[in-house]
Motif scaffolding. Structure first.
Motif, PDB file in Angstrom:
ATOM      1  N   TYR A   1      48.499 -31.997  72.837  1.00  7.34           N
ATOM      2  CA  TYR A   1      49.011 -33.078  73.683  1.00  7.34           C
ATOM      3  C   TYR A   1      47.865 -33.898  74.264  1.00  7.34           C
ATOM      4  O   TYR A   1      46.907 -33.353  74.805  1.00  7.34           O
ATOM      5  N   GLY A   2      47.955 -35.210  74.108  1.00 10.24           N
ATOM      6  CA  GLY A   2      46.939 -36.110  74.632  1.00 10.24           C
ATOM      7  C   GLY A   2      45.871 -36.505  73.628  1.00 10.24           C
ATOM      8  O   GLY A   2      45.082 -37.410  73.896  1.00 10.24           O
TER       9      GLY A   2
ATOM     10  N   THR B   1      47.719 -40.360  79.247  1.00  9.88           N
ATOM     11  CA  THR B   1      47.591 -38.951  78.865  1.00  9.88           C
ATOM     12  C   THR B   1      46.486 -38.718  77.850  1.00  9.88           C
ATOM     13  O   THR B   1      46.118 -37.569  77.599  1.00  9.88           O
TER      14      THR B   1
ATOM     15  N   LEU C   1      54.458 -39.466  78.144  1.00  5.87           N
ATOM     16  CA  LEU C   1      54.389 -38.635  79.348  1.00  5.87           C
ATOM     17  C   LEU C   1      55.119 -37.297  79.188  1.00  5.87           C
ATOM     18  O   LEU C   1      55.056 -36.449  80.076  1.00  5.87           O
TER      19      LEU C   1
ATOM     20  N   PHE D   1      55.193 -33.824  77.523  1.00  9.38           N
ATOM     21  CA  PHE D   1      54.189 -32.992  76.864  1.00  9.38           C
ATOM     22  C   PHE D   1      54.707 -32.290  75.615  1.00  9.38           C
ATOM     23  O   PHE D   1      53.927 -31.692  74.872  1.00  9.38           O
TER      24      PHE D   1
END
Length: 475
Positions: free
Chosen positions: A198-199, A241, A209, A211
């Protein structure tokens, strides 16, 4: 060189030939378009096509190579873009009648990066409506079928991407994964799919936003998957993120001799089809042949893991879709409407409960990953369900037991819950119905290179999965 040889040529090989002028981007694009026209009926992997524009861009790429000019990392390659993210001035449908007339006024960051790197968007790939199913069909675009056996699904929600790669109508493709939407179709179509941590890769709001949600690359080889991942990854001023600094993965890796690999056949609660088990065990033997130690482990997870993951998706994603019911419910597919209705019932307490389960899961997984280099398990518990399967009305049975028809036949959602873990799905074999199967290679949080190192080692023994006529669909 035949059209099929061109259409199944690995991306990295095409780039090498472009640079030596043994192949032109125009030749590759012409072959890809002819193949796309031929596969329209039996597979139906593409929605909007931009063939004239793609040919113009291929000619521009050809001119760059001819002049010895600077070229991008994907210069001249046909890239299928999932019909979910946006390209300014182009339609994006999300597989829905509600959005059939939508034309984007902006370009999603990952698409902008791909085009800036010289990737050519010749077509958009099909999705189930709002990407909320593990199979790919919609009222707007019809049924997308598995190129290995059209009676079965190509998976979802990035089903069109995987089916396009499997049928030779894209060289690379993009996907997104909120419950397995990259890895499920990758497994079912015999291609490679990557769910980054994630990210790592940018996404569009509001789901950047969330996850559970990840954008990622899909390809026919591990090396090609890295090639696209390196273009997609990196911080974006439009996505809070995204991680700094940008991670650039190497294309070559050392052997995995001496590695310790953990494996779980059922993640503590899944029913797994015997053919999937057989192919998974054979894959584990490949890792042993590479000098790795493979040990079965107990994750300590219970069947409520999947229930919690689905509760989370219904609260966030289903809640998002529920806002469409009053005005557009009559236009929605049965599965999207059912998902939205479930979301409308979800309560904040249900959502908090899912977070508690996620916390408990990592309390056991985290220490295990400290003792092992990677964890391996099947990608799907069943080779495939029928192409027109409806999760809101149908049933799925494995080993004589009914499982959750939404995602109980896949083993991917737990690793959306473990969202910071990188996960690579690679082919493990084929079932008796011709449909491929896959394994997931799960790494420690943010240790992307580990899963690619394992995947590259595995691929080196298995050989190119589409290297000759015998290893390709017979459509």
């Amino acid at each position: 060189m035949s059209d099929l040889e061109l259409c199944y040529m690995p991306a990295h090989e095409a780039l090498r030939r472009f640079k030596t002028r043994d192949l032109s981007p125009v030749e590759l694009m012409e072959a890809t378009i002819r193949r796309a026209e031929a596969m329209k009926s039996p597979v139906n992997a593409l929605t909007y096509t931009h063939f004239d524009e793609a040919m113009d861009r291929a000619r521009r790429a050809e001119a760059k190579y001819a002049k010895g000019a600077r070229t991008g990392a994907l210069e001249g390659l046909p890239v299928g873009i999932k019909d979910e993210s946006e390209i300014k001035g182009k339609p994006t449908s999300l597989g829905s009648l509600i959005h059939k007339d939508h034309v984007a006024d902006r370009t999603s960051t990952m698409n902008a990066r791909i085009m800036a790197a010289g990737g050519i968007v010749h077509a958009r790939t099909s999705t189930p409506e709002f990407c909320c199913s593990g199979v790919t069909w919609s009222r707007l675009w019809g049924v997308t079928r598995n190129p290995w056996n059209p009676d079965f699904t190509c998976g979802g929600s990035s089903g069109g991407a995987a089916a396009s790669l499997g049928s030779g109508t894209s060289t690379l493709a993009t996907g997104s994964d909120i419950g397995g939407s990259i890895r499920i179709p990758a497994s079912l179509c015999g291609v490679v799919g990557y769910k980054p941590p994630y990210g790592r890769n940018p996404d569009d709001p509001p789901f950047n936003l969330d996850f559970f949600c990840h954008t990622g690359p899909m390809a026919r080889t591990v090396r090609d998957t890295i090639l696209l991942q390196n273009v997609m990854a990196g911080p974006s001023p439009h996505d809070i993120t995204t991680l700094r600094p940008k991670l650039r993965l190497p294309l070559d890796y050392k052997p995995i001799k001496g590695w310790k690999i953990a494996f779980s056949m059922d993640l503590g609660g899944f029913q797994v089809d015997p053919e999937v088990q057989k192919n998974t065990l054979a894959a584990l033997d490949v890792f042993r042949s590479l000098g790795a130690t493979v040990e079965e482990i107990d994750l300590g997870w219970k069947p409520n893991v999947l229930d919690a993951g689905l509760d989370y998706l219904q609260h966030i994603f289903g809640g998002y879709l529920s806002r469409l019911l009053k005005e557009h419910g009559d236009k929605m597919t049965t599965y999207a409407r059912h998902f939205a209705e479930q979301g409308r019932k979800s309560k904040a307490a249900d959502y908090v409960g899912t977070l508690e389960v996620i916390g408990d899961m990592y309390m056991t997984l985290g220490p295990i990953l400290e003792r092992y280099n990677v964890l391996i398990c099947p990608t799907t518990a069943l080779p495939a369900v029928p192409a027109d399967f409806d999760q809101s009305t149908g049933t799925v049975e494995i080993n004589g037991k009914q499982v959750n028809p939404m995602l109980g036949w896949a083993m991917t959602t737990p690793f959306n819950m473990m969202s910071r873990c990188p996960v690579l799905s690679v082919p493990s074999g084929r079932a008796s119905n011709g449909v491929p199967t896959g394994i997931q290679i799960v790494g420690r949080t943010y240790c992307d290179a580990d899963v690619f190192r394992a995947g590259m080692a595995f691929e080196s023994v298995q050989g190119p999965w589409y290297g000759n006529a015998a290893s390709r669909p017979s459509l």
